[in-house]
Scaffold this motif. Structure first.
Motif, PDB file in Angstrom:
ATOM      1  N   VAL A 126      34.249  46.660  36.732  1.00  0.00           N
ATOM      2  CA  VAL A 126      32.810  46.671  37.421  1.00  0.00           C
ATOM      3  C   VAL A 126      32.846  45.044  37.849  1.00  0.00           C
ATOM      4  O   VAL A 126      33.178  44.133  37.221  1.00  0.00           O
ATOM      5  N   ILE A 127      32.266  44.865  39.245  1.00  0.00           N
ATOM      6  CA  ILE A 127      32.046  43.693  39.934  1.00  0.00           C
ATOM      7  C   ILE A 127      30.531  43.645  40.021  1.00  0.00           C
ATOM      8  O   ILE A 127      29.725  44.721  40.611  1.00  0.00           O
ATOM      9  N   ALA A 128      29.788  42.666  39.549  1.00  0.00           N
ATOM     10  CA  ALA A 128      28.497  42.490  39.726  1.00  0.00           C
ATOM     11  C   ALA A 128      28.019  41.198  40.306  1.00  0.00           C
ATOM     12  O   ALA A 128      28.705  40.214  40.350  1.00  0.00           O
ATOM     13  N   PHE A 129      26.701  41.213  41.355  1.00  0.00           N
ATOM     14  CA  PHE A 129      26.556  40.079  42.152  1.00  0.00           C
ATOM     15  C   PHE A 129      25.154  39.938  42.405  1.00  0.00           C
ATOM     16  O   PHE A 129      24.232  41.183  42.210  1.00  0.00           O
ATOM     17  N   SER A 130      24.428  38.736  42.383  1.00  0.00           N
ATOM     18  CA  SER A 130      22.930  38.658  42.746  1.00  0.00           C
ATOM     19  C   SER A 130      22.899  38.343  44.153  1.00  0.00           C
ATOM     20  O   SER A 130      23.605  37.518  44.615  1.00  0.00           O
ATOM     21  N   THR A 131      21.851  38.764  44.897  1.00  0.00           N
ATOM     22  CA  THR A 131      21.365  38.240  46.128  1.00  0.00           C
ATOM     23  C   THR A 131      20.425  37.379  46.285  1.00  0.00           C
ATOM     24  O   THR A 131      19.909  36.780  47.358  1.00  0.00           O
ATOM     25  N   ALA A 132      19.917  36.932  44.954  1.00  0.00           N
ATOM     26  CA  ALA A 132      18.698  35.856  45.041  1.00  0.00           C
ATOM     27  C   ALA A 132      19.542  34.343  45.518  1.00  0.00           C
ATOM     28  O   ALA A 132      20.238  34.164  44.735  1.00  0.00           O
ATOM     29  N   ASN A 133      18.687  34.149  46.374  1.00  0.00           N
ATOM     30  CA  ASN A 133      18.956  32.760  47.017  1.00  0.00           C
ATOM     31  C   ASN A 133      18.861  31.622  45.879  1.00  0.00           C
ATOM     32  O   ASN A 133      19.493  30.348  45.881  1.00  0.00           O
ATOM     33  N   ARG A 134      17.918  31.873  45.190  1.00  0.00           N
ATOM     34  CA  ARG A 134      17.579  30.893  43.880  1.00  0.00           C
ATOM     35  C   ARG A 134      18.863  30.619  43.077  1.00  0.00           C
ATOM     36  O   ARG A 134      18.504  29.498  42.217  1.00  0.00           O
ATOM     37  N   VAL A 135      19.842  31.393  43.072  1.00  0.00           N
ATOM     38  CA  VAL A 135      20.874  31.127  42.000  1.00  0.00           C
ATOM     39  C   VAL A 135      22.105  30.526  42.520  1.00  0.00           C
ATOM     40  O   VAL A 135      23.178  30.145  42.005  1.00  0.00           O
ATOM     41  N   ARG A 136      21.835  30.026  43.843  1.00  0.00           N
ATOM     42  CA  ARG A 136      23.217  29.346  44.631  1.00  0.00           C
ATOM     43  C   ARG A 136      23.199  28.124  44.204  1.00  0.00           C
ATOM     44  O   ARG A 136      22.109  27.182  44.064  1.00  0.00           O
ATOM     45  N   ARG A 137      24.244  27.391  43.995  1.00  0.00           N
ATOM     46  CA  ARG A 137      24.685  26.089  43.623  1.00  0.00           C
ATOM     47  C   ARG A 137      25.095  25.355  44.927  1.00  0.00           C
ATOM     48  O   ARG A 137      25.835  25.684  45.684  1.00  0.00           O
ATOM     49  N   SER A 138      24.392  24.186  44.956  1.00  0.00           N
ATOM     50  CA  SER A 138      24.829  23.439  46.094  1.00  0.00           C
ATOM     51  C   SER A 138      26.058  22.606  45.940  1.00  0.00           C
ATOM     52  O   SER A 138      26.321  22.042  44.658  1.00  0.00           O
ATOM     53  N   THR A 139      26.767  22.063  46.775  1.00  0.00           N
ATOM     54  CA  THR A 139      28.040  21.452  46.782  1.00  0.00           C
ATOM     55  C   THR A 139      27.665  19.985  47.107  1.00  0.00           C
ATOM     56  O   THR A 139      28.668  19.059  47.280  1.00  0.00           O
ATOM     57  N   ILE A 140      26.499  19.600  47.502  1.00  0.00           N
ATOM     58  CA  ILE A 140      26.133  18.404  47.868  1.00  0.00           C
ATOM     59  C   ILE A 140      25.007  17.688  47.316  1.00  0.00           C
ATOM     60  O   ILE A 140      24.090  18.535  46.556  1.00  0.00           O
ATOM     61  N   GLY A 141      25.016  16.513  47.246  1.00  0.00           N
ATOM     62  CA  GLY A 141      23.636  15.910  46.230  1.00  0.00           C
ATOM     63  C   GLY A 141      24.011  15.652  44.892  1.00  0.00           C
ATOM     64  O   GLY A 141      25.191  16.138  44.440  1.00  0.00           O
ATOM     65  N   GLY A 142      23.018  15.252  44.032  1.00  0.00           N
ATOM     66  CA  GLY A 142      23.246  15.056  42.529  1.00  0.00           C
ATOM     67  C   GLY A 142      22.899  16.235  41.810  1.00  0.00           C
ATOM     68  O   GLY A 142      23.203  17.541  42.109  1.00  0.00           O
ATOM     69  N   VAL A 143      21.727  15.963  40.993  1.00  0.00           N
ATOM     70  CA  VAL A 143      21.489  17.165  40.040  1.00  0.00           C
ATOM     71  C   VAL A 143      20.473  18.136  41.007  1.00  0.00           C
ATOM     72  O   VAL A 143      19.806  17.779  41.553  1.00  0.00           O
ATOM     73  N   HIS A 144      20.784  19.327  40.474  1.00  0.00           N
ATOM     74  CA  HIS A 144      19.828  20.433  41.241  1.00  0.00           C
ATOM     75  C   HIS A 144      19.681  21.361  40.360  1.00  0.00           C
ATOM     76  O   HIS A 144      20.161  21.724  39.548  1.00  0.00           O
ATOM     77  N   ALA A 145      18.451  22.212  40.671  1.00  0.00           N
ATOM     78  CA  ALA A 145      18.109  23.320  39.695  1.00  0.00           C
ATOM     79  C   ALA A 145      18.265  24.672  40.345  1.00  0.00           C
ATOM     80  O   ALA A 145      18.108  24.773  41.746  1.00  0.00           O
ATOM     81  N   VAL A 146      18.611  25.487  39.509  1.00  0.00           N
ATOM     82  CA  VAL A 146      18.756  26.777  39.892  1.00  0.00           C
ATOM     83  C   VAL A 146      18.084  27.857  38.956  1.00  0.00           C
ATOM     84  O   VAL A 146      17.743  27.457  37.768  1.00  0.00           O
TER      85      VAL A 146
END
Length: 275
Positions: free
Chosen positions: A196-216
């Motif tokens: 099984v492969i599962a994924f979420s389309t919610a943008n709010r779970v994306r992790r940023s590759t730039i900047g410092g601390v970020h929230a998801v």
């Protein structure tokens, strides 16, 4: 090709399988002695994204589902989804399956495979339920897994949701999809490479590759159970849809029959599943 390789192995020959198609996954690496396939390139990914479309997904004998079988009948592509009420989060869960596995088909508890006389171990137990030794044929042949087509194959299940889930949460709902598979009568045979492969389309779970601390966003454990239920139900229904939408196929001298709809609905009526 798998059965050809198995025949060569039985005859004592080593075999090398060359798949000339790009392959994202392989569910059976140990059938041949060596396996080669084309890698996925960036061009393949771009082409797939550009050709994607929305709307209803075609089901049955389409795409990779053209060469599959399930419970001894023609399998294929099947889909289903569930929309949770707002009181349970209002999230959507969608499931797509490529049904290619064996077992003892049951629909909402009705023993369809047994009633139709086509199921795993049918030669050993006849029309009796598995474990009902008193009704089994004492002269039944010894079981040979290599000769049993229901021993082989691999169902592929894709679960998509708009719920904000982390990789941990997605792994948890992927595990529940297997519960939906089991409801249909699969027991994940030794020769089956189900995954099984599962994924979420919610943008709010994306992790940023730039900047410092970020929230998801990450849905709490206490709110995920309704998604578990939706996943189990949608997986079970998607598998049934793959069977009901399939048609009989003949290829390379081999015919795989579609599930007989009238006989199946008669069985479901007899067991009170439908009216």
């Amino acid at each position: 090709c798998v059965h050809g390789v198995m025949a060569l192995s039985t005859a004592g020959y080593e075999s090398i399988m060359v798949n000339c198609n790009p392959e994202t996954v392989s569910t059976d690496y140990d059938t041949s002695d060596k396996l080669y396939f084309e890698p996925i390139t960036a061009e393949h990914v771009v082409r797939a994204l550009e050709s994607a479309s929305d709307g209803p997904v075609e089901e049955g004998v389409v795409g990779a589902g053209a060469g599959t079988s399930a419970f001894g009948w023609k399998g294929g592509i099947g889909t289903s989804s569930r929309l949770l009420p707002e009181s349970l989060g209002g999230y959507t869960v969608g499931v797509l399956v490529q049904s290619n596995f064996g077992g003892i088909l049951q629909i909402d508890g009705a023993p369809v495979g047994v009633e139709l006389g086509r199921h795993a171990y049918s030669a050993q137990v006849g029309s009796a339920q598995v474990g009902d030794a008193n009704d089994a044929d004492a002269q039944a042949p010894d079981y040979d897994p290599r000769a049993d087509e229901q021993e082989w194959g691999s169902v592929m299940i894709v679960v998509a949701t708009d719920a904000p889930l982390s990789d941990r949460g997605l792994e948890r709902i992927a595990r529940r999809a297997i519960m939906g598979l089991a409801r249909t009568g699969s027991f994940a045979s030794n020769g089956s490479g189900d995954y099984v492969i599962a994924f979420s389309t919610a943008n709010r779970v994306r992790r940023s590759t730039i900047g410092g601390v970020h929230a998801v966003d990450d849905l709490s454990n206490g709110s995920i159970s309704p998604i578990f239920e939706a996943t189990v139900e949608a997986t079970e229904e998607a598998i049934y849809n793959s069977l009901f939408k399939a048609i009989t196929v003949t290829s390379n001298g081999r015919t795989v029959e579609a599930l007989p709809i009238k006989e199946t609905t008669d069985i479901l009526r007899r067991y009170g599943v439908i009216r």
